[in-house]
Design a protein around this motif. Structure first.
Motif, PDB file in Angstrom:
ATOM      1  N   GLU A   3       0.816  -1.208   0.000  1.00 46.05           N
ATOM      2  CA  GLU A   3       0.000   0.000   0.000  1.00 46.05           C
ATOM      3  C   GLU A   3       0.855   1.266   0.000  1.00 46.05           C
ATOM      4  O   GLU A   3       0.408   2.316  -0.448  1.00 46.05           O
ATOM      5  CB  GLU A   3      -0.925   0.001   1.231  1.00 46.05           C
ATOM      6  N   ASN A   4       2.069   1.182   0.494  1.00 45.91           N
ATOM      7  CA  ASN A   4       2.907   2.377   0.593  1.00 45.91           C
ATOM      8  C   ASN A   4       3.772   2.589  -0.639  1.00 45.91           C
ATOM      9  O   ASN A   4       4.437   3.609  -0.765  1.00 45.91           O
ATOM     10  CB  ASN A   4       3.800   2.278   1.837  1.00 45.91           C
ATOM     11  N   ASP A   5       3.802   1.618  -1.559  1.00 47.30           N
ATOM     12  CA  ASP A   5       4.600   1.753  -2.764  1.00 47.30           C
ATOM     13  C   ASP A   5       3.893   2.658  -3.767  1.00 47.30           C
ATOM     14  O   ASP A   5       2.677   2.826  -3.733  1.00 47.30           O
ATOM     15  CB  ASP A   5       4.857   0.388  -3.397  1.00 47.30           C
ATOM     16  N   ALA A   6       4.674   3.212  -4.706  1.00 46.26           N
ATOM     17  CA  ALA A   6       4.073   3.985  -5.794  1.00 46.26           C
ATOM     18  C   ALA A   6       3.249   3.057  -6.663  1.00 46.26           C
ATOM     19  O   ALA A   6       3.570   1.881  -6.817  1.00 46.26           O
ATOM     20  CB  ALA A   6       5.184   4.653  -6.613  1.00 46.26           C
ATOM     21  N   PRO A   7       2.139   3.546  -7.241  1.00 56.42           N
ATOM     22  CA  PRO A   7       1.291   2.674  -8.058  1.00 56.42           C
ATOM     23  C   PRO A   7       2.070   2.057  -9.223  1.00 56.42           C
ATOM     24  O   PRO A   7       2.912   2.709  -9.852  1.00 56.42           O
ATOM     25  CB  PRO A   7       0.196   3.618  -8.571  1.00 56.42           C
ATOM     26  N   LEU A   8       1.783   0.803  -9.504  1.00 58.96           N
ATOM     27  CA  LEU A   8       2.363   0.157 -10.675  1.00 58.96           C
ATOM     28  C   LEU A   8       1.760   0.754 -11.935  1.00 58.96           C
ATOM     29  O   LEU A   8       2.459   1.074 -12.901  1.00 58.96           O
ATOM     30  CB  LEU A   8       2.086  -1.345 -10.609  1.00 58.96           C
ATOM     31  N   LEU A   9       0.430   0.924 -11.920  1.00 62.42           N
ATOM     32  CA  LEU A   9      -0.291   1.542 -13.032  1.00 62.42           C
ATOM     33  C   LEU A   9      -1.076   2.729 -12.499  1.00 62.42           C
ATOM     34  O   LEU A   9      -1.726   2.625 -11.457  1.00 62.42           O
ATOM     35  CB  LEU A   9      -1.262   0.541 -13.670  1.00 62.42           C
ATOM     36  N   HIS A  10      -1.022   3.836 -13.209  1.00 60.14           N
ATOM     37  CA  HIS A  10      -1.797   5.015 -12.818  1.00 60.14           C
ATOM     38  C   HIS A  10      -2.424   5.622 -14.064  1.00 60.14           C
ATOM     39  O   HIS A  10      -1.735   6.228 -14.885  1.00 60.14           O
ATOM     40  CB  HIS A  10      -0.909   6.049 -12.132  1.00 60.14           C
ATOM     41  N   ALA A  11      -3.728   5.425 -14.220  1.00 59.90           N
ATOM     42  CA  ALA A  11      -4.479   6.049 -15.306  1.00 59.90           C
ATOM     43  C   ALA A  11      -5.163   7.289 -14.748  1.00 59.90           C
ATOM     44  O   ALA A  11      -5.874   7.224 -13.744  1.00 59.90           O
ATOM     45  CB  ALA A  11      -5.516   5.080 -15.867  1.00 59.90           C
ATOM     46  N   SER A  12      -4.942   8.427 -15.390  1.00 62.51           N
ATOM     47  CA  SER A  12      -5.435   9.705 -14.866  1.00 62.51           C
ATOM     48  C   SER A  12      -6.266  10.420 -15.923  1.00 62.51           C
ATOM     49  O   SER A  12      -5.776  10.730 -17.003  1.00 62.51           O
ATOM     50  CB  SER A  12      -4.261  10.589 -14.454  1.00 62.51           C
ATOM     51  N   GLY A  13      -7.539  10.676 -15.588  1.00 65.68           N
ATOM     52  CA  GLY A  13      -8.409  11.471 -16.465  1.00 65.68           C
ATOM     53  C   GLY A  13      -8.573  10.909 -17.863  1.00 65.68           C
ATOM     54  O   GLY A  13      -8.671  11.677 -18.821  1.00 65.68           O
ATOM     55  N   VAL A  14      -8.650   9.597 -17.997  1.00 66.64           N
ATOM     56  CA  VAL A  14      -8.714   8.987 -19.328  1.00 66.64           C
ATOM     57  C   VAL A  14     -10.094   9.225 -19.948  1.00 66.64           C
ATOM     58  O   VAL A  14     -11.131   8.924 -19.350  1.00 66.64           O
ATOM     59  CB  VAL A  14      -8.420   7.478 -19.256  1.00 66.64           C
ATOM     60  N   VAL A  15     -10.071   9.781 -21.151  1.00 62.54           N
ATOM     61  CA  VAL A  15     -11.283  10.018 -21.935  1.00 62.54           C
ATOM     62  C   VAL A  15     -11.087   9.379 -23.304  1.00 62.54           C
ATOM     63  O   VAL A  15     -10.020   9.503 -23.899  1.00 62.54           O
ATOM     64  CB  VAL A  15     -11.571  11.526 -22.103  1.00 62.54           C
ATOM     65  N   MET A  16     -12.105   8.690 -23.793  1.00 60.37           N
ATOM     66  CA  MET A  16     -12.047   8.111 -25.140  1.00 60.37           C
ATOM     67  C   MET A  16     -13.351   8.413 -25.855  1.00 60.37           C
ATOM     68  O   MET A  16     -14.426   7.967 -25.434  1.00 60.37           O
ATOM     69  CB  MET A  16     -11.820   6.600 -25.078  1.00 60.37           C
ATOM     70  N   VAL A  35     -11.835   8.819 -16.414  1.00 61.15           N
ATOM     71  CA  VAL A  35     -11.655   7.712 -15.484  1.00 61.15           C
ATOM     72  C   VAL A  35     -10.255   7.740 -14.884  1.00 61.15           C
ATOM     73  O   VAL A  35      -9.257   7.827 -15.605  1.00 61.15           O
ATOM     74  CB  VAL A  35     -11.900   6.359 -16.180  1.00 61.15           C
ATOM     75  N   ASP A  36     -10.187   7.673 -13.562  1.00 62.51           N
ATOM     76  CA  ASP A  36      -8.927   7.516 -12.831  1.00 62.51           C
ATOM     77  C   ASP A  36      -8.891   6.113 -12.235  1.00 62.51           C
ATOM     78  O   ASP A  36      -9.885   5.627 -11.691  1.00 62.51           O
ATOM     79  CB  ASP A  36      -8.818   8.538 -11.690  1.00 62.51           C
ATOM     80  N   LEU A  37      -7.728   5.450 -12.316  1.00 61.57           N
ATOM     81  CA  LEU A  37      -7.607   4.123 -11.732  1.00 61.57           C
ATOM     82  C   LEU A  37      -6.141   3.823 -11.458  1.00 61.57           C
ATOM     83  O   LEU A  37      -5.274   4.159 -12.270  1.00 61.57           O
ATOM     84  CB  LEU A  37      -8.172   3.056 -12.679  1.00 61.57           C
ATOM     85  N   THR A  38      -5.878   3.210 -10.304  1.00 65.64           N
ATOM     86  CA  THR A  38      -4.515   2.777  -9.981  1.00 65.64           C
ATOM     87  C   THR A  38      -4.517   1.290  -9.652  1.00 65.64           C
ATOM     88  O   THR A  38      -5.515   0.749  -9.168  1.00 65.64           O
ATOM     89  CB  THR A  38      -3.945   3.547  -8.780  1.00 65.64           C
ATOM     90  N   VAL A  39      -3.401   0.658  -9.948  1.00 66.66           N
ATOM     91  CA  VAL A  39      -3.166  -0.729  -9.557  1.00 66.66           C
ATOM     92  C   VAL A  39      -1.791  -0.788  -8.914  1.00 66.66           C
ATOM     93  O   VAL A  39      -0.805  -0.328  -9.505  1.00 66.66           O
ATOM     94  CB  VAL A  39      -3.208  -1.692 -10.765  1.00 66.66           C
ATOM     95  N   ASN A  40      -1.726  -1.311  -7.694  1.00 68.43           N
ATOM     96  CA  ASN A  40      -0.456  -1.411  -6.977  1.00 68.43           C
ATOM     97  C   ASN A  40       0.179  -2.783  -7.176  1.00 68.43           C
ATOM     98  O   ASN A  40      -0.481  -3.740  -7.585  1.00 68.43           O
ATOM     99  CB  ASN A  40      -0.689  -1.170  -5.482  1.00 68.43           C
ATOM    100  N   LYS A  41       1.433  -2.879  -6.859  1.00 73.07           N
ATOM    101  CA  LYS A  41       2.130  -4.162  -6.956  1.00 73.07           C
ATOM    102  C   LYS A  41       1.463  -5.163  -6.011  1.00 73.07           C
ATOM    103  O   LYS A  41       1.142  -4.853  -4.879  1.00 73.07           O
ATOM    104  CB  LYS A  41       3.599  -3.989  -6.582  1.00 73.07           C
ATOM    105  N   GLY A  42       1.270  -6.382  -6.509  1.00 71.35           N
ATOM    106  CA  GLY A  42       0.702  -7.441  -5.691  1.00 71.35           C
ATOM    107  C   GLY A  42      -0.792  -7.394  -5.534  1.00 71.35           C
ATOM    108  O   GLY A  42      -1.364  -8.207  -4.817  1.00 71.35           O
ATOM    109  N   GLY A  81      -6.164  12.577 -21.178  1.00 72.96           N
ATOM    110  CA  GLY A  81      -5.652  11.826 -20.045  1.00 72.96           C
ATOM    111  C   GLY A  81      -4.336  11.124 -20.335  1.00 72.96           C
ATOM    112  O   GLY A  81      -3.843  11.108 -21.474  1.00 72.96           O
ATOM    113  N   THR A  82      -3.749  10.547 -19.291  1.00 73.14           N
ATOM    114  CA  THR A  82      -2.461   9.860 -19.409  1.00 73.14           C
ATOM    115  C   THR A  82      -2.530   8.510 -18.712  1.00 73.14           C
ATOM    116  O   THR A  82      -3.310   8.303 -17.780  1.00 73.14           O
ATOM    117  CB  THR A  82      -1.325  10.684 -18.771  1.00 73.14           C
ATOM    118  N   VAL A  83      -1.680   7.596 -19.180  1.00 74.32           N
ATOM    119  CA  VAL A  83      -1.536   6.282 -18.572  1.00 74.32           C
ATOM    120  C   VAL A  83      -0.056   6.087 -18.266  1.00 74.32           C
ATOM    121  O   VAL A  83       0.785   6.128 -19.167  1.00 74.32           O
ATOM    122  CB  VAL A  83      -2.035   5.162 -19.501  1.00 74.32           C
TER     123      VAL A  83
END
Length: 520
Positions: free
Chosen positions: A15-28, A39-46, A75-77
């Motif tokens: 939980e304290n690690d930086a996100p493995l994946l960070h999607a910020s403000g994604v619009v399609m 859409v914002d979404l993060t996925v952490n290691k493990g 947005g950015t990924v």
């Protein structure tokens, strides 16, 4: 009820690690249609993170934005802090791999060769080295083969390494696609509906496989309509509705959110109260009923799910049936429905062509996988279903009927069919099949990949078609939904029909439950 799989604890400190994946403000956006909206979404290691929502919510489109198939409008990924390039092969090289909602294997290649394809991003040897086939190339090839075999052993397919992918059962094809994705050595694996079309026993095996993958240090983001599967697996779950994330949190947060209940779960279906007794079938104990005989025959499919005469092996469904009777062949439970009988389906001598009337109004299969024309519009797909007809007024009437049955199609009639969600494509495939005004409609897994609410709409449409006099033969993994609708059902085990009875009777039969759920 199935036993809940207990996940292993995640690595401490995740939980304290930086996100493995960070999607910020994604619009399609696709023209005027916004499929994914900020859409914002993060996925952490493990972590194992779930992504759910009704059909058409934008889940697969969001996956496509993450993996470079689509370039987000806004947005950015970021993966491991670095903005991902909008190229699928570069995303794979960076450490993200995925599977697809509709299986995309190389059907004419072996199981081993399919996994080796996934190794290409980790092979340093180039074209020149491959042509010369020097010692370095041979060494790299041997290493790739060894790692591919390790993956096949991991998923339980090493004994089928030399089998063609097309000859695998559906569940094993799903596993093979996961193995191919893992061959690229990802840090993040994206699974798009990994249990679509699976029975409960296969789904539990899929749960165990996902936990085993996580234990290898691979984070997982998974799209799925099976809520039990999602809540058994995921550390947290995000919900998309109409392209927007409406809630994110643990099981209790998502389950108790009224917006999720309204948009995703819908109302529970009701089963008819009718009960009779099922009969165990053998080759000398045929099912009998009233009325003249009907010949029902479905060609063999690549998965072996069929109604087909098998000499010397059990019971086949060429039996006398009642009018307006529903039929349910199962593998291990499969269902079929039938409305009022209009004609007989008889065998034709070899080489004899069907009459024009039979071609226009005879059996219409709706195959598993939908098989729509993705670059053509919804309306053009529907019109193709009537290509043998000459009555322009009737065709126009039936197009409008399809739009009445499935209003979302009418709202998007000029939209390319390939941009529809899985559930919307299923509606289109059913509407196209109905354009020929068939006497018999054969549906193969119509609920595959559908949310509960969308599945209810499809099943309600089947009831409407039956009431209108269309005979329906339904092959379906969702025993609860299919048997609730069926007047008559069949249970298949290893290519044999071993049990038959009314749908309500089979739904409550203890031996059926054991066969379907894998209970002792």
């Amino acid at each position: 009820m199935s036993t809940q799989t207990v996940p292993a604890p995640r690595p401490a400190g995740t939980e304290n690690d930086a996100p493995l994946l960070h999607a910020s403000g994604v619009v399609m956006r696709f023209g005027g249609l916004t499929a994914v909206n900020n859409v914002d979404l993060t996925v952490n290691k493990g972590e194992i993170v779930g992504l759910i929502g009704p059909n058409g919510a934008g889940k697969t489109t969001f996956f496509n934005c993450l993996t470079g198939l689509y370039v987000p409008t806004e947005g950015t990924v970021r993966y491991q802090g670095t903005v991902l390039p909008p190229k699928p092969h570069l995303v794979t090289s960076a450490g993200i791999a995925r599977t697809f909602q509709n299986i995309r294997l190389f059907a004419n290649m072996t199981v081993l060769e399919n996994v080796l394809v996934g190794r290409h991003t980790r092979t340093k040897e180039g074209l020149f080295s491959a042509i010369l086939r020097g010692p370095g190339y041979k060494k790299a090839e041997a290493e790739s083969r060894d790692k591919a075999m390790e993956l096949l052993e991991f998923i339980g397919l090493d004994h089928k390494a030399e089998h063609l992918a097309r000859n695998l059962p559906y569940g094993e094809q799903r596993k093979l696609e996961i193995a191919r994705a893992m061959a690229s050595e990802p840090g993040l694996l994206l699974l798009d509906e990994p249990t679509a079309g699976m029975n409960p026993q296969e789904t539990r095996a899929a749960e165990e496989l996902v936990f085993a993958i996580r234990d290898k240090g691979i984070a997982i983001l998974v799209i799925e309509h099976d809520m039990r599967f999602i809540f058994n697996l995921c550390d947290r779950t995000a919900v998309l509705v109409q392209g927007q994330k409406i809630v994110e949190g643990d099981k209790e947060t998502v389950q108790n959110d009224e917006r999720v209940i309204t948009a995703y779960l819908g109302a529970p279906s009701k089963a008819p109260p009718r009960r009779q007794q099922a009969r165990r079938q053998t080759s000398d104990s045929p099912s009998r009923g009233r009325g003249p005989p009907r010949r029902l025959r479905q060609d063999r499919s690549r998965q072996g799910h069929q109604l087909h005469r098998q000499a010397g092996r059990g019971h086949h469904p060429d039996r006398h049936q009642r009018r307006r009777q529903d039929h349910h062949p199962a593998h291990p439970l499969r269902a079929a429905q039938a409305g009022r009988r209009h004609h007989h389906l008889r065998r034709r001598p070899a080489g004899q062509r069907p009459r024009a009337q039979d071609r226009r109004t005879g059996p219409r299969p709706l195959p598993e996988g939908r098989h729509i024309f993705p670059r053509m519009s919804i309306e053009e797909n529907l019109l193709l279903g009537a290509f043998l007809r000459k009555d322009s007024a009737g065709i126009t009437e039936d197009v409008e009927r399809a739009y009445t049955l499935f209003p979302i199609l009418g709202e998007r009639r000029k939209q390319a069919a390939g941009t529809l969600s899985g559930g919307e494509q299923q509606m289109l495939a059913m509407g196209r099949a109905l354009m020929s005004r068939p006497k018999l409609l054969m549906l193969d897994e119509p609920s595959m990949g559908l949310s509960p609410l969308m599945m209810q709409k499809i099943m309600a449409t089947i009831v409407e078609l039956k009431a209108a006099g269309t005979t329906i033969l339904l092959v379906e993994q969702n025993a609860q939904a299919a048997l609730s609708l069926s007047d008559q059902g069949y249970v298949m085990e290893t290519g044999r029909i071993v049990l038959t009875g009314t749908g309500a009777d089979l739904l409550h039969d203890e031996s059926v439950r054991k066969a379907y759920l894998g209970e002792d």
